[in-house]
Design an enzyme around this catalytic site. Structure first.
Site, PDB file in Angstrom:
ATOM      1  CG  ASP A  11      -2.249   0.842   0.954  1.00  0.00           C
ATOM      2  OD1 ASP A  11      -3.018   0.660   1.731  1.00  0.00           O
ATOM      3  OD2 ASP A  11      -2.207   1.829  -0.044  1.00  0.00           O
TER       4      ASP A  11
HETATM    5  C1  GLC Z   1      -4.339   4.203   0.161  1.00  0.00           C
HETATM    6  C2  GLC Z   1      -5.248   3.135   0.335  1.00  0.00           C
HETATM    7  C3  GLC Z   1      -5.403   1.997  -0.676  1.00  0.00           C
HETATM    8  C4  GLC Z   1      -5.224   2.477  -2.179  1.00  0.00           C
HETATM    9  C5  GLC Z   1      -3.776   3.332  -2.409  1.00  0.00           C
HETATM   10  C6  GLC Z   1      -3.545   4.002  -3.527  1.00  0.00           C
HETATM   11  O1  GLC Z   1      -3.513   4.703   0.981  1.00  0.00           O
HETATM   12  O2  GLC Z   1      -4.963   2.647   1.569  1.00  0.00           O
HETATM   13  O3  GLC Z   1      -6.642   1.612  -0.541  1.00  0.00           O
HETATM   14  O4  GLC Z   1      -5.338   1.760  -3.106  1.00  0.00           O
HETATM   15  O5  GLC Z   1      -3.478   4.212  -1.128  1.00  0.00           O
HETATM   16  O6  GLC Z   1      -4.446   5.077  -3.745  1.00  0.00           O
END
Ligand code: GLC
Length: 748
Positions: free
Chosen positions: A294
């Protein structure tokens, strides 16, 4: 269509015939093209394929999300041309996509980028937020909306979506419960499968398919206190029985990318958790896709106090099995040095690079990097009519009628004065969180004005903003209410009060709106309360007693039309709660599938020396599975085709339901089980199937479910799934609270 776990598995297995962990789409084994390409890549180019950055580069007329961009456009293009970037996310538009792919093709080996985004519940057409759509209890619908989202996403150059979010959410203080399927494992598994199939289709190389990414692996929803990103102390059996199954279901349905969660599991952050990312995911489950971290989750292992510094974090994440690093540039900055130092092997690097190249090939990007970059398709799907109809269907099916005590609904507005009161009467805020690229549509008032009968007078008054009001505003609303024959209040959360970083300690309706509601109810006029929320709320005071109460969540593009359709009877409510509504915020985490404990909670008010509180009873205000229709549904006693179930047998559980009302209804009959004692403690009851049935006034139907011994008595253990013999129960009914049980002896 009966939805039970076994049929879902059979359906999946039948699709691929594999015995191990059946997946609808097998990740292609690396082709000769890819292995040859790998042999020509430098270490820096290999590391580039493991690096993902959010969109910095965009043409003036394109939009991007995730503001606070780390790099300038020119720098990002240089990174791409130098082969130091394998993917970019949260950009939008074929102009943006073409510019980036052209930069990639100028690199030495011309390896195409993978372009992704958070297409969570639609793109141009916004469908209900996933928690709302879960209330439809309709995996087929979820698959269709995911398919539509894939069509729209692929029409703007995207080949990858960071969805479905499959985290089980049992603490409604956690803002991200809005993105998932709610509290229940069985419903979560069915919707995970459906959404993966919708996004990926049956052929990843099809230009309207996108790679799905089940997230956040794992147990993100167990955050203590519902505080986003916080630790959750999850036991091994709870992991196996609650938080992991939806990921396994997603993988069985063919999901070929996973995203690591921010949180830790058992003292080790997920992104650096080798047991999770390799021992379990690869060695036990046979997962063949790739894992992306993430956002900055790898470098955050330093803040976790797990990795002493950035280089150690890069090593910990990579060696644990996180193939791709999102946005931190940690792999770009440290992996080559780690290889040179002998801490990371080239073989490990090659393994991860092959996983990513294999999926780029499966997506058809080597054949044609521009296969999803077509201005005509982009224009065609900018606002497709067919998705508008699907969005209306999904919105209607997501609405949950919580109370209709005086049969006020549906009502005919003809010749009446209707007062529409509340912060969302004239202000549109229906799309909900994770709506990256679409704007809001018309408000409820604006939509209704276009549809009202000539003789209807619609008056509106805001009465309060989401969290503020004053005497004058309330007086204005009360004055409007006094002139009306019926009052419709639309109250609740704004979309910013849930979603990521949207945790709330006190999940009540904001006080200002409670004041407004009480003042309007004091007029004595008939009041319909529409409740907009991204979670289950603790309904208190006037709201807890509202005799006509409709849960409208965040319904997306067609939300206002769907609300009007349900209020006026153009459509009938059929939604059921995917999350329990508590009596008090302090009860969180609160969910129906609780363990009985050694001193089982009494359903009545608090009983001394039994599980529960001294100040609040143990029953929910509204139970998981609850939802009224415009009929009046009566259940006979359930029956079983036999009262003994052998390991290879199945038993049929059935119940007759009758619509004793005057209007047609769609009732969702649910089947639950209480598994036999033994091995581990288990919840008092757990969902094992659901089936919608349409009943005309006066009609009856016999609803049956076939259950196997595994469904009635299977337990996930460290040694695999074991069927526990003994006394079980099978429950049938319209909710977890109202289901009635029949005993069943499991003899294996
Ligand atoms: C965010 C979220 C995740 C998302 C990623 C990209 O912090 O936790 O669900 O897909 O970043 O935007």
């Amino acid at each position: 269509m009966i939805i039970s776990r076994r049929q879902a598995l059979q359906a999946t297995a039948a699709g691929i015939g594999s015995s191990a962990l059946p997946t609808a789409i097998q990740a292609a084994a690396p082709s000769a093209r890819i292995t040859t390409l790998l042999g020509r890549m430098t270490l820096a180019e290999k590391v580039g394929q493991l690096t993902l950055m959010n969109a910095a580069f965009r043409l003036p007329n394109e939009v991007g999300a995730n503001t606070g961009l780390p790099v300038a456009q020119a720098e990002e293009q240089r990174e791409i041309e130098a082969g130091r970037l394998g993917g970019v996310f949260n950009g939008f538009g074929v102009g943006w996509a073409r510019a980036l792919q052209e930069a990639a093709l100028r690199s030495r080996l011309a390896i195409p980028l993978i372009l992704g985004a958070d297409v969570i519940h639609g793109l141009n057409t916004v469908f209900p937020v996933p928690l709302a759509e879960a209330a439809a209890f309709d995996p087929g619908l979820a698959q269709r909306t995911a398919r539509a989202a894939a069509v729209e996403a692929s029409a703007v150059g995207l080949a990858w979506t960071f969805a479905p979010m499959v985290d089980i959410g049992r603490d409604q203080r956690w803002g991200r419960v809005v993105e998932g399927a709610g509290e229940d494992v069985f419903l979560g598994e069915r919707l995970a499968e459906a959404r993966v199939r919708g996004f990926q289709g049956s052929d990843l190389s099809a230009l309207d398919s996108v790679l799905a990414c089940a997230k956040h692996f794992a147990a993100y929803g167990a955050a203590e206190g519902g505080r986003d990103y916080d630790s959750g102390n999850v036991s091994a059996s709870l992991l196996r029985e609650v938080y992991l199954p939806p990921f396994r279901a997603a993988i069985r349905a063919g999901c070929l990318s996973l995203m690591s969660a921010f949180n830790e599991v058992d003292g080790v952050p997920c992104t650096g958790n080798r047991w999770l990312m390799t021992d379990l995911l690869r060695d036990q489950w046979g997962f063949e896709g790739f894992v992306v971290s993430d956002w900055n989750a790898d470098i955050e292992m330093v803040a976790h106090g797990y990795s002493p510094g950035p280089r150690a974090a890069a090593k910990d994440a990579f060696l644990a099995g996180t193939d791709m690093s999102m946005r931190s540039n940690l792999y770009r900055d440290h992996l080559a040095a780690l290889v040179e130092a002998g801490s990371v092997s080239v073989a490990d690097i090659d393994r991860s690079v092959l996983r990513i190249l294999a999926l780029k090939e499966a997506l058809g990007l080597f054949e044609d990097p521009f296969n999803r970059i077509d201005p005509e398709r982009e224009a065609r799907f900018a606002k497709p009519a067919e998705h508008a109809e699907l969005a209306l269907e999904a919105a209607r099916k997501s609405i949950v009628l919580l109370r209709n005590d005086d049969d006020l609904l549906p009502f005919d507005p003809t010749g009446k004065t209707v007062a529409l009161i509340g912060p969302f009467a004239e202000t549109a805020d229906y799309n909900g969180s994770w709506t990256l690229f679409a704007g809001e549509g018309p408000s409820l008032a604006e939509t209704w004005r276009k549809r009202l009968p000539e003789t209807t007078r619609l008056v509106t008054s805001e009465g309060a903003t989401v969290d503020a009001t004053d005497e004058a505003r309330i007086e204005n609303a009360v004055t409007a209410a006094r002139t009306a024959d019926i009052i419709v209040m639309i109250l609740g959360e704004s979309s910013k009060m849930s979603g990521e970083a949207g945790s709330r300690a006190d999940i009540v309706l904001p006080i200002a709106q409670q004041k407004l509601l009480a003042a309007v109810q004091a007029t004595g006029k008939p009041v319909v309360v529409l409740l907009q929320a991204g979670r289950a709320l603790a309904l208190t005071d006037a709201l807890a007693k509202a005799p006509t109460l409709v849960l409208t969540w965040f319904l997306g593009t067609r939300g206002p039309d769907a609300i009007i359709d349900i209020l006026t009877g153009v459509a009938s409510p059929s939604g059921r709660l995917p999350v329990s509504f508590p009596r008090a915020a302090g009860q969180q985490p609160f969910y129906y599938a609780r363990k009985p404990t050694g001193r089982p909670a009494h359903d009545a008010a608090a009983v001394a020396f039994n599980t529960g509180y001294v100040d609040v009873g143990n029953k929910p205000l509204f139970s998981f599975g609850h939802g009224l229709t415009y009929g009046r549904i009566a259940y006979d006693r359930p029956a079983l085709s036999g009262n003994r179930l052998g390991a290879r047998d199945q038993v049929q559980a059935s119940v007759r339901v009758t619509n004793e009302g005057a209007r047609e209804a769609v009732e969702t009959v649910q089947v639950y089980v209480t598994r036999p004692a033994g091995l581990v403690t288990k919840p008092r009851l757990e969902l094992r199937g659901f089936k919608p049935v349409t009943l005309a006034p006066g009609a009856s139907a016999e609803i049956a479910f076939d259950l196997t011994a595994d469904e009635v008595a299977g337990v996930e253990t460290a040694r695999g799934r074991i069927i526990v013999p003994g006394q079980a129960k099978v429950w049938l009914g319209g909710s977890a609270e109202t289901a009635v049980s029949v005993d069943l002896d499991v003899a294996v």
